[in-house]
Design a protein around this motif. Structure first.
Motif, PDB file in Angstrom:
ATOM      1  N   GLN A  14       0.831  -1.201   0.000  1.00  0.00           N
ATOM      2  CA  GLN A  14       0.000   0.000   0.000  1.00  0.00           C
ATOM      3  C   GLN A  14       0.866   1.253   0.000  1.00  0.00           C
ATOM      4  O   GLN A  14       0.554   2.239  -0.658  1.00  0.00           O
ATOM      5  CB  GLN A  14      -0.927  -0.003   1.213  1.00  0.00           C
ATOM      6  CG  GLN A  14      -1.934   1.124   1.260  1.00  0.00           C
ATOM      7  CD  GLN A  14      -3.032   0.959   0.229  1.00  0.00           C
ATOM      8  OE1 GLN A  14      -3.233  -0.116  -0.290  1.00  0.00           O
ATOM      9  NE2 GLN A  14      -3.703   2.044  -0.091  1.00  0.00           N
ATOM     10  N   GLY A  16       1.949   1.839  -3.398  1.00  0.00           N
ATOM     11  CA  GLY A  16       0.881   1.921  -4.396  1.00  0.00           C
ATOM     12  C   GLY A  16       0.359   0.534  -4.705  1.00  0.00           C
ATOM     13  O   GLY A  16       0.814  -0.127  -5.633  1.00  0.00           O
ATOM     14  N   PRO A  21      -1.238  -2.611  -6.027  1.00  0.00           N
ATOM     15  CA  PRO A  21      -1.923  -2.975  -7.278  1.00  0.00           C
ATOM     16  C   PRO A  21      -3.261  -3.633  -6.970  1.00  0.00           C
ATOM     17  O   PRO A  21      -3.358  -4.505  -6.126  1.00  0.00           O
ATOM     18  CB  PRO A  21      -0.953  -3.980  -7.923  1.00  0.00           C
ATOM     19  CG  PRO A  21      -0.189  -4.566  -6.773  1.00  0.00           C
ATOM     20  CD  PRO A  21      -0.107  -3.480  -5.730  1.00  0.00           C
ATOM     21  N   THR A  22      -4.297  -3.192  -7.648  1.00  0.00           N
ATOM     22  CA  THR A  22      -5.599  -3.788  -7.414  1.00  0.00           C
ATOM     23  C   THR A  22      -5.640  -5.191  -7.999  1.00  0.00           C
ATOM     24  O   THR A  22      -4.881  -5.543  -8.890  1.00  0.00           O
ATOM     25  CB  THR A  22      -6.708  -2.938  -8.056  1.00  0.00           C
ATOM     26  OG1 THR A  22      -6.400  -2.792  -9.447  1.00  0.00           O
ATOM     27  CG2 THR A  22      -6.787  -1.581  -7.415  1.00  0.00           C
ATOM     28  N   ASP A  53     -11.336  -3.992  -2.058  1.00  0.00           N
ATOM     29  CA  ASP A  53     -11.701  -2.609  -2.371  1.00  0.00           C
ATOM     30  C   ASP A  53     -12.109  -1.858  -1.113  1.00  0.00           C
ATOM     31  O   ASP A  53     -11.735  -0.694  -0.914  1.00  0.00           O
ATOM     32  CB  ASP A  53     -12.850  -2.585  -3.382  1.00  0.00           C
ATOM     33  CG  ASP A  53     -12.439  -3.116  -4.756  1.00  0.00           C
ATOM     34  OD1 ASP A  53     -11.216  -3.208  -5.012  1.00  0.00           O
ATOM     35  OD2 ASP A  53     -13.331  -3.455  -5.551  1.00  0.00           O
ATOM     36  N   GLN A 106      -9.076  -1.169   1.081  1.00  0.00           N
ATOM     37  CA  GLN A 106      -8.259  -0.095   0.536  1.00  0.00           C
ATOM     38  C   GLN A 106      -8.916   1.268   0.727  1.00  0.00           C
ATOM     39  O   GLN A 106      -8.246   2.293   0.799  1.00  0.00           O
ATOM     40  CB  GLN A 106      -8.024  -0.377  -0.952  1.00  0.00           C
ATOM     41  CG  GLN A 106      -6.902   0.407  -1.591  1.00  0.00           C
ATOM     42  CD  GLN A 106      -7.398   1.679  -2.225  1.00  0.00           C
ATOM     43  OE1 GLN A 106      -8.588   1.789  -2.567  1.00  0.00           O
ATOM     44  NE2 GLN A 106      -6.517   2.636  -2.390  1.00  0.00           N
ATOM     45  N   SER A 134      -9.271   5.180  -3.910  1.00  0.00           N
ATOM     46  CA  SER A 134      -8.288   6.050  -4.551  1.00  0.00           C
ATOM     47  C   SER A 134      -7.818   5.502  -5.885  1.00  0.00           C
ATOM     48  O   SER A 134      -7.272   6.233  -6.710  1.00  0.00           O
ATOM     49  CB  SER A 134      -7.081   6.239  -3.626  1.00  0.00           C
ATOM     50  OG  SER A 134      -6.483   4.983  -3.327  1.00  0.00           O
ATOM     51  N   GLN A 135      -8.025   4.193  -6.129  1.00  0.00           N
ATOM     52  CA  GLN A 135      -7.606   3.594  -7.394  1.00  0.00           C
ATOM     53  C   GLN A 135      -8.771   3.374  -8.349  1.00  0.00           C
ATOM     54  O   GLN A 135      -8.624   2.703  -9.359  1.00  0.00           O
ATOM     55  CB  GLN A 135      -6.888   2.270  -7.128  1.00  0.00           C
ATOM     56  CG  GLN A 135      -5.592   2.441  -6.351  1.00  0.00           C
ATOM     57  CD  GLN A 135      -4.869   1.131  -6.160  1.00  0.00           C
ATOM     58  OE1 GLN A 135      -5.282   0.110  -6.679  1.00  0.00           O
ATOM     59  NE2 GLN A 135      -3.794   1.155  -5.404  1.00  0.00           N
ATOM     60  N   SER A 156     -11.797   1.867  -7.766  1.00  0.00           N
ATOM     61  CA  SER A 156     -12.714   0.755  -7.547  1.00  0.00           C
ATOM     62  C   SER A 156     -13.995   1.264  -6.898  1.00  0.00           C
ATOM     63  O   SER A 156     -13.956   1.924  -5.855  1.00  0.00           O
ATOM     64  CB  SER A 156     -12.067  -0.302  -6.650  1.00  0.00           C
ATOM     65  OG  SER A 156     -10.914  -0.830  -7.269  1.00  0.00           O
TER      66      SER A 156
END
Length: 901
Positions: free
Chosen positions: A464, A467, A469-470, A700, A703, A848-849, A851
């Motif tokens: 995290q 960054g 990855p989803t 999700d 995160q 933030s990504q 989702s």
């Protein structure tokens, strides 16, 4: 391939095994088995079991050898008469080893389950040719009765037997080669034996009715003499033996649990069955007692060195929590429910109360766990996958955090609760095999990394910060509604584990992998350690719930319940002895032995790794298997070998195998291994999809939350129990049984349903609240106001995404920070088209990504029109008039003041 054995006909026997007619029967059986296997491979249907969360889901299977859950349990060509007979014959007790030349009585019970009277009953013992190993033994036990050509005399059974009646008689097992009524056994060995029952049902004729089959061990004059004596002057190398001792049980944990801190969440169990198993005389109590008794004292040292406790970490964690008290209930309160108002609590008094009671197993759990700690400190422990999860099914979800929990969570639980260091980097797939996609994920099982990041939460937070990855592409659909089956392979190859990962698999599941001895190269840094699949499949048929394992040959798959529990246990005990004897190697001694030095073995024997079934095992049956290993060690026919030694390749072997395998990811063509035959016990695609949807949404939601130094609970701890629920739904335990598969999938369906309901509650607790009316703006610069609510116990760092008609531009805040259990009001400005007069915007809360996390909400905005234009002009006119009046008033006031002066 079917093994054909030719042996001479006994003078008193029935049809000769080697006759052409019998060979035709064997060919037909082999063809039937081959056609059955081919049909299963070709069809591979998706089973009806398990929930299909959304319509139109894309279903596929990764491996063509994975059959649908409704197929492959039985080969209909095996023992057809036994399967349809209404009369049953069964042993009253297991049959021990018989010394050559002796005569032993065996108790047999005949039960009439049919609806007609059966008369003129008679029994006799028959045997087939001796078998050299467990693979040949499994084939022989499924042979036609004509293969059992050596027979003893008939013994009449008192009768007639009416429906529901039974009778017990004693039959002689005569191993004297000089006896006229014997079985013509001339040498020690292992022989398939059949108890043949003849009789006249109803008004029919006397004919064959059914049989009971088992393996009989015949020993030499000296106690424990191996069945194949070594040539004179040669030295026998005995194999090392290591055995797993599984401790598993269904816990009954109520699904939908979320984490709490600093105290643990209250333990809620659906029933008190686990307490009954932990109490004195319960199943788990007896299993632990059997192990303690067998490994105690000086006599038990060798057995303790040769065994390892294989523990279900979920069971250990739940028993540990039971010590602090628990509640028996079927419902779980929502962790995001608001505080009830006083009038609501008055109304609740009139509702039906939730049935619940205090659990009764607190003391029993504490006592059992303390005894287990003492045993664990003195020997080996290893963690099974969490809740017995099917590793291949878990990796098919493509969710690395669910995979991490299945592979590594158990090791930390065993270490923390039992205060001992378990075997690390060893994966034990309960299916007996791993697929190519599973192997690509197995580097995650490395818990001995130098960085110390050996648990999923630490790995999550580390990624995290970089960054994270989803696990899936951000879409406009929340993960809970995504109908796409996931890609089971990692997006990129995982780093090769520095310390190597070992995985226990059957010897017939590495069919196209590079092999060196018992080790197989499955992937970079991933080594398969093979054990005898034929022995494991034989042991799987013991116990009160006999199993059909996916790595067993379909030609030998018959209903294990055709033989009684004592008969299956006799076969299992004898199979262990046979496997150990077959693993011996003979070393030429003295000068002149080609290729060897004096007293040196040609090839050291491969160790025998014994893997009993991980199922609700019978304590007495398990104790008998354990006692067999103890006898082999004490008699010198085997030597103790630790699990670590048996499963750890030397550096040279590991290097050679690592160089022999290509890297992942997704290269199924060059890495071929896994299920050697159709596996009827695999979870369905519906269940895989449900687990993928829910685990992806959990990621999700995790995160979206933010850890707060002022709150003891972390975001990963809050979501982890829900991840573990998914592993319970994908368990192997209960699935590998034709009679129990449907019930197991129903339990999984129920669990996935409850878990999804909890996720929907969490989803609805984080939401954008629409105004509930048409939002009328006076001008284009007027802000749009919206309330964001957060019912989670941690703050939320979200983003607002939107959809609108062409030309719509909404200026949303870059970050939306919502406090824990709180709400905020935020405003947005929007450039909206003036036509049509009303514009509908769809807003969502995302991570933030990108989702999507919350449900979509709609805001209808009145942008322009005659009424809005008129109101605007009137407002401007009023403003102008007001300004003029104020200006005139100001001048008049000043003039009057000037006159007064």
């Amino acid at each position: 391939m079917t093994i054909l054995s030719e042996f001479p006909r006994s003078p008193a026997s029935g049809p000769a095994v080697g006759r052409p007619g019998h060979r035709r029967v064997r060919r037909v059986r082999a063809l039937t088995g081959a056609v059955l296997a081919a049909a299963l491979v070709t069809a591979a249907p998706v089973g009806p079991s398990g929930p299909l969360p959304v319509a139109g889901a894309q279903i596929h299977r990764e491996h063509p050898l994975v059959a649908g859950p409704a197929d492959g349990w039985r080969n209909p060509s095996i023992r057809e008469n036994d399967a349809t007979s209404g009369v049953e014959v069964r042993l009253t007790a297991p049959v021990g080893a018989v010394e050559l030349g002796s005569r032993q009585l065996v108790g047999v019970t005949v039960v009439n389950h049919s609806e007609e009277v059966v008369d003129e009953l008679s029994l006799r013992i028959q045997r087939a040719a001796g078998v050299p190993d467990t693979a040949a033994a499994r084939v022989a036990l499924t042979d036609d009765q004509s293969a059992y050509g050596y027979t003893g005399p008939f013994t009449d059974v008192p009768g007639p037997l009416r429906p529901g009646e039974q009778v017990t008689v004693s039959l002689p097992v005569d191993t004297d080669p000089t006896s006229a009524g014997g079985l013509d056994i001339a040498a020690p060995g292992v022989y398939p034996v059949m108890v043949n029952l003849n009789g006249r049902p109803g008004t029919g004729i006397v004919s064959y009715l059914t049989s009971e089959r088992f393996l009989l061990s015949v020993t030499g004059p000296e106690t424990g003499r191996p069945h194949t004596p070594a040539p004179e002057g040669d030295r026998v190398e005995v194999p090392g033996v290591t055995m797993l001792w599984p401790l598993t049980a269904r816990t009954g944990l109520v699904a939908g649990e979320t984490g709490e801190a600093p105290l643990r969440a209250p333990l809620l169990l659906e029933d008190d069955d686990l307490a009954e198993q932990l109490e004195e005389g319960g199943r788990l109590d007896q299993l632990l007692d059997a192990y303690v008794d067998a490994t105690s004292g000086e006599a038990g040292t060798a057995l303790r060195d040769a065994t390892c406790l294989a523990l279900d970490p979920q069971l250990i964690e739940v028993v540990d929590r039971m010590r602090d008290g628990y509640t028996v209930t079927t419902e779980r309160p929502s962790p995001v429910a608001g505080t009830p108002r006083l009038r609501d609590s008055w109304r609740a008094d009139s509702d039906s109360p939730r049935p619940e009671q205090a659990g009764s197993g607190t003391v029993a759990a504490a006592n059992w766990l303390e005894r287990l700690r003492t045993v664990a400190e003195q020997g080996c422990t290893v963690a099974l996958p969490w809740a017995g999860a099917d590793i291949n099914a878990v990796t098919r979800t493509g969710n690395q955090w669910l995979i991490r929990e299945a592979l590594t969570r158990g090791t930390s639980v065993v270490a923390e609760v039992l205060g001992t260091e378990p075997e690390r980097n060893l994966v034990i797939p309960l299916s007996g095999y791993v697929t190519g996609s599973t192997t690509d994920w197995l580097p995650l099982a490395d818990t001995t990394t130098e960085t110390g990041v050996d648990d999923p939460e630490s790995a999550w937070e580390a990624l995290q910060r970089e960054g994270l990855p989803t696990v899936r592409r951000p879409t406009d659909t929340a993960a809970l509604e995504d109908p796409t089956m996931p890609d089971p392979y990692p997006r990129e190859p995982l780093p090769t584990p520095a310390n190597g990962v070992r995985v226990l698999v059957t010897d017939n599941s590495v069919w196209d992998a590079p092999v060196r001895g018992r080790f197989a190269g499955l992937g970079p840094g991933v080594t398969g350690v093979t054990y005898q699949g034929s022995l494991a499949a034989t042991l799987a048929a013991t116990g009160p719930e006999p199993l059909t394992v996916g790595y067993s040959n379909p030609e030998t798959r018959h209903d294990p319940n055709l033989d009684s529990g004592p008969a299956r246990l006799t076969t299992g005990i004898t199979a262990i002895r046979l496997a150990v004897d077959a693993a011996r190697t003979t070393a030429p001694s003295g000068e002149g032995a080609p290729g060897t030095e004096e007293g040196q073995s040609v090839t050291p024997p491969e160790p025998v790794i014994i893997v009993p079934p991980v199922a609700p095992a019978s304590p007495s049956d398990s104790a008998a298997l354990l006692g067999t290993v103890a006898d082999l060690l004490s008699s010198g026919r085997a030597r103790p070998l630790s699990l670590h030694e048996a499963t750890t390749p030397d550096p040279d072997t590991r290097t050679v195998l690592d160089r022999s395998v290509p890297p992942g990811t997704g290269d199924t063509g060059s890495r071929r291994f896994g299920a050697p035959f159709p596996d009827p016990s695999v979870p369905s695609d519906r269940e895989i999809l449900a687990a993928a949807q829910q685990s992806n949404y959990m990621n999700d939601l995790t995160q979206l939350m933010v850890n707060d130094p002022g709150i003891a609970l972390t975001r990963y701890e809050f979501m982890r129990p829900l991840m573990l629920d998914l592993l319970r739904g994908l368990t192997v335990i209960g699935r590998r049984n034709a009679e129990g598969y449907a019930a197991a999938t129903e339990r999984a369906d129920h669990l996935f349903t409850l878990n999804r309901e909890m996720l929907e509650k969490l989803q609805s607790s984080v939401a954008l609240l629409p105004p509930g009316y048409v939002y009328t703006r006076v001008s284009q610069s007027s802000p749009l106001l919206i309330v964001a609510r957060n019912g989670l116990p941690l703050p939320v760092d979200g983003r607002i995404s939107y959809q609108g008609p062409p030309g719509s531009v909404v200026h949303v805040p870059e970050q939306l920070w919502i406090p824990a259990k709180g709400s905020i009001m935020t405003q947005m400005t929007a450039d909206l088209p003036t036509r049509p007069d009303q514009v509908t915007l769809v807003l969502r809360l995302s991570g933030s990504q990108g989702s999507v996390v919350s449900d979509p909400v709609e805001i209808t905005v009145q942008t322009q029109g005659p009424l809005i234009g008129l109101l605007g002009r009137l407002l401007i006119g009023l403003l102008v008039i007001t300004l003029i009046v104020r200006l005139i008033r100001t001048r008049i006031v000043r003039r009057l003041r000037g006159t007064g002066d």
